[in-house]
Design a protein around this motif. Structure first.
Motif, mmCIF file in Angstrom:
data_model
loop_
_atom_site.group_PDB
_atom_site.id
_atom_site.type_symbol
_atom_site.label_atom_id
_atom_site.label_comp_id
_atom_site.label_asym_id
_atom_site.label_seq_id
_atom_site.Cartn_x
_atom_site.Cartn_y
_atom_site.Cartn_z
ATOM 1 N N GLU A 124 0.816 -1.224 0.000
ATOM 2 C CA GLU A 124 0.000 0.000 0.000
ATOM 3 C C GLU A 124 0.847 1.270 0.000
ATOM 4 O OE1 GLU A 124 -3.412 2.190 2.798
ATOM 5 O OE2 GLU A 124 -2.691 0.170 3.286
ATOM 6 N N HIS A 125 1.925 1.276 0.782
ATOM 7 C CA HIS A 125 2.666 2.524 1.005
ATOM 8 C C HIS A 125 4.036 2.569 0.334
ATOM 9 C CE1 HIS A 125 -0.258 3.964 3.930
ATOM 10 N NE2 HIS A 125 -0.214 2.783 4.534
ATOM 11 N N ALA A 126 4.545 1.447 -0.154
ATOM 12 C CA ALA A 126 5.879 1.393 -0.765
ATOM 13 C C ALA A 126 6.928 2.088 0.099
ATOM 14 C CB ALA A 126 5.852 1.993 -2.171
ATOM 15 N N PRO A 127 7.104 1.652 1.343
ATOM 16 C CA PRO A 127 8.088 2.302 2.215
ATOM 17 C C PRO A 127 9.508 1.998 1.776
ATOM 18 C CG PRO A 127 7.293 0.317 3.252
ATOM 19 C CD PRO A 127 6.480 0.492 2.002
ATOM 20 N N ASP A 128 10.443 2.751 2.327
ATOM 21 C CA ASP A 128 11.850 2.490 2.054
ATOM 22 C C ASP A 128 12.352 1.285 2.839
ATOM 23 O OD1 ASP A 128 12.354 4.895 0.394
ATOM 24 O OD2 ASP A 128 11.910 5.949 2.257
ATOM 25 N N VAL A 129 11.861 1.155 4.072
ATOM 26 C CA VAL A 129 12.371 0.131 4.980
ATOM 27 C C VAL A 129 11.234 -0.424 5.830
ATOM 28 C CG1 VAL A 129 13.937 -0.340 6.935
ATOM 29 C CG2 VAL A 129 14.647 1.219 5.111
ATOM 30 N N VAL A 130 11.312 -1.725 6.123
ATOM 31 C CA VAL A 130 10.456 -2.336 7.140
ATOM 32 C C VAL A 130 11.330 -2.730 8.320
ATOM 33 C CG1 VAL A 130 8.866 -4.212 7.711
ATOM 34 C CG2 VAL A 130 8.890 -3.263 5.400
ATOM 35 N N LEU A 131 10.938 -2.295 9.524
ATOM 36 C CA LEU A 131 11.550 -2.806 10.753
ATOM 37 C C LEU A 131 10.751 -4.030 11.154
ATOM 38 C CD1 LEU A 131 12.339 0.337 12.939
ATOM 39 C CD2 LEU A 131 13.960 -1.185 11.801
ATOM 40 N N MET A 132 11.352 -5.212 11.053
ATOM 41 C CA MET A 132 10.612 -6.474 11.107
ATOM 42 C C MET A 132 10.962 -7.291 12.351
ATOM 43 S SD MET A 132 8.469 -8.232 9.049
ATOM 44 C CE MET A 132 8.861 -7.886 7.318
ATOM 45 N N VAL A 184 18.274 4.109 13.713
ATOM 46 C CA VAL A 184 18.353 5.077 12.609
ATOM 47 C C VAL A 184 19.594 4.831 11.767
ATOM 48 C CG1 VAL A 184 18.637 7.521 12.053
ATOM 49 C CG2 VAL A 184 16.982 6.824 13.785
ATOM 50 N N GLN A 185 20.710 4.505 12.395
ATOM 51 C CA GLN A 185 21.937 4.215 11.652
ATOM 52 C C GLN A 185 21.749 2.991 10.756
ATOM 53 O OE1 GLN A 185 24.876 3.836 14.750
ATOM 54 N NE2 GLN A 185 25.343 6.026 14.775
ATOM 55 N N GLY A 192 12.123 -2.841 -3.963
ATOM 56 C CA GLY A 192 12.551 -1.503 -3.610
ATOM 57 C C GLY A 192 12.502 -1.218 -2.118
ATOM 58 N N THR A 193 11.922 -2.122 -1.358
ATOM 59 C CA THR A 193 11.830 -1.967 0.097
ATOM 60 C C THR A 193 12.856 -2.856 0.782
ATOM 61 O OG1 THR A 193 9.457 -1.434 0.022
ATOM 62 C CG2 THR A 193 10.340 -2.236 2.121
ATOM 63 N N GLN A 194 13.666 -2.280 1.653
ATOM 64 C CA GLN A 194 14.651 -3.028 2.421
ATOM 65 C C GLN A 194 14.051 -3.472 3.752
ATOM 66 O OE1 GLN A 194 17.441 -3.918 1.107
ATOM 67 N NE2 GLN A 194 17.377 -2.586 -0.689
ATOM 68 N N VAL A 195 14.656 -4.484 4.348
ATOM 69 C CA VAL A 195 14.180 -5.004 5.635
ATOM 70 C C VAL A 195 15.309 -4.973 6.650
ATOM 71 C CG1 VAL A 195 13.259 -7.004 6.872
ATOM 72 C CG2 VAL A 195 12.454 -6.487 4.554
ATOM 73 N N VAL A 196 15.014 -4.392 7.805
ATOM 74 C CA VAL A 196 15.907 -4.448 8.955
ATOM 75 C C VAL A 196 15.185 -5.225 10.047
ATOM 76 C CG1 VAL A 196 17.078 -3.145 10.773
ATOM 77 C CG2 VAL A 196 17.080 -2.285 8.428
ATOM 78 N N VAL A 197 15.755 -6.339 10.472
ATOM 79 C CA VAL A 197 15.156 -7.135 11.532
ATOM 80 C C VAL A 197 15.428 -6.464 12.875
ATOM 81 C CG1 VAL A 197 15.316 -9.325 12.794
ATOM 82 C CG2 VAL A 197 15.233 -9.312 10.290
ATOM 83 N N LEU A 198 14.390 -6.370 13.697
ATOM 84 C CA LEU A 198 14.506 -5.840 15.057
ATOM 85 C C LEU A 198 13.821 -6.839 15.976
ATOM 86 C CD1 LEU A 198 15.479 -3.448 16.779
ATOM 87 C CD2 LEU A 198 13.237 -2.400 16.450
ATOM 88 N N THR A 199 14.606 -7.638 16.680
ATOM 89 C CA THR A 199 14.061 -8.801 17.363
ATOM 90 C C THR A 199 14.678 -8.994 18.739
ATOM 91 O OG1 THR A 199 13.757 -11.211 17.191
ATOM 92 C CG2 THR A 199 15.781 -10.291 16.274
ATOM 93 N N VAL A 209 21.160 0.645 5.252
ATOM 94 C CA VAL A 209 20.554 -0.182 4.202
ATOM 95 C C VAL A 209 20.068 0.680 3.043
ATOM 96 C CG1 VAL A 209 19.935 -1.995 5.842
ATOM 97 C CG2 VAL A 209 18.251 -0.230 5.282
ATOM 98 N N LEU A 210 19.675 1.926 3.314
ATOM 99 C CA LEU A 210 19.248 2.807 2.239
ATOM 100 C C LEU A 210 20.416 3.224 1.351
ATOM 101 C CD1 LEU A 210 16.626 5.130 3.972
ATOM 102 C CD2 LEU A 210 16.224 3.220 2.419
ATOM 103 N N SER A 211 21.615 3.224 1.926
ATOM 104 C CA SER A 211 22.793 3.589 1.146
ATOM 105 C C SER A 211 23.463 2.378 0.501
ATOM 106 C CB SER A 211 23.804 4.316 2.035
ATOM 107 O OG SER A 211 24.290 3.462 3.056
ATOM 108 N N GLY A 212 22.843 1.194 0.674
ATOM 109 C CA GLY A 212 23.379 -0.005 0.047
ATOM 110 C C GLY A 212 24.287 -0.824 0.937
#
Length: 242
Positions: free
Chosen positions: A45-53, A112-113, A75-82, A118-121
């Motif tokens: 729905e929103h095409a975010p840049d990142v998902v905190l998963m 945030v870092q 186009g959406t990256q995933v950062v796991v937060l567990t 992940v947005l910078s590759g």
């Protein structure tokens, strides 16, 4: 920072706390999901840049949700937060396509870092996770990461026609680790033996077994073994691997 983020966590207090923290740090949170299915829907729905998963969520866990997000919305990256930082969780998430991995004791600045990385590759990994990856690499093939289908011919569901190490889609929402545990059950291993084979705790093995029983509809180990044979996740004794 100019990033649009979806937060996925099944615990309301944790989810709302992360959303509030990110808002205070200037991150644009465009959606919050209670499970993996909602996370994937919000990404569509929103095409975010990142998902905190988060990883442990009902209906669709974080590993499967990560796999779906990366496949359907590259186009959406995933950062796991567990909460869970065991090797099984780490390598399953990375194989599913996560580019970052943090535990929930991470500070807002660290989160945030990781998003920025992940947005910078780059990879948004905590120092502890980076050390563990380096240790596995330094150990060499004698201590491989605990991942499923790592070697050709390891299990019959592997797609030999598509090349080395490529895995077919697993049935009924099984994660790679759950399928690996199922294959070991079919080999006749008990919980303690599976724990030693995979280098995880007996409690973790029990959790995987409970999850795979629920997903496959198996009521006992015998039914689980039959499921494994029928679905090609294990070979009956005496069957050659081609």
């Amino acid at each position: 920072m100019s990033a649009r983020v979806v937060v996925a966590d099944d615990q309301s207090a944790v989810r709302e706390g992360i959303v509030m923290l990110l808002g205070l740090l200037g991150v644009d949170v465009v959606g919050a999901a209670r499970d993996g299915d909602e996370a994937v829907a919000l990404v569509a729905e929103h095409a975010p840049d990142v998902v905190l998963m988060d990883l442990r969520m009902p209906r669709c866990d974080g590993v499967e949700a990560t796999r779906r997000v990366r496949r359907e919305h590259p186009g959406t990256q995933v950062v796991v937060l567990t909460t869970f930082d065991d090797d099984a969780s780490l390598f399953a998430a990375l194989r599913a396509g996560a580019r970052g991995f943090l535990t929930k004791d991470a500070s807002g600045e660290e989160i945030v870092q990781a998003i920025s990385a992940v947005l910078s590759g780059d990879a948004g990994l905590s120092p502890a996770v980076q050390r563990r990856l380096l240790e596995h690499m330094a150990a060499g093939p004698a201590v491989p990461p605990p991942t499923f289908g790592q070697y050709p011919g390891q299990y019959p569901g592997q797609d030999q026609e598509q090349g080395r190490g490529r895995i077919q889609e697993l049935p009924d929402g099984l994660t790679p680790r759950e399928a690996e545990v199922l294959a070991l059950i079919a080999e006749g291993l008990n919980n303690a033996e599976i724990s030693r084979r995979l280098h995880v705790s007996p409690a973790t093995v029990k959790t995987h077994i409970n999850n795979l029983f629920a997903k496959t509809g198996a009521r006992d180990r015998a039914q689980a073994v039959r499921y494994a044979y029928v679905r090609g996740l294990a070979r009956a004794p005496g069957t050659d691997v081609t």
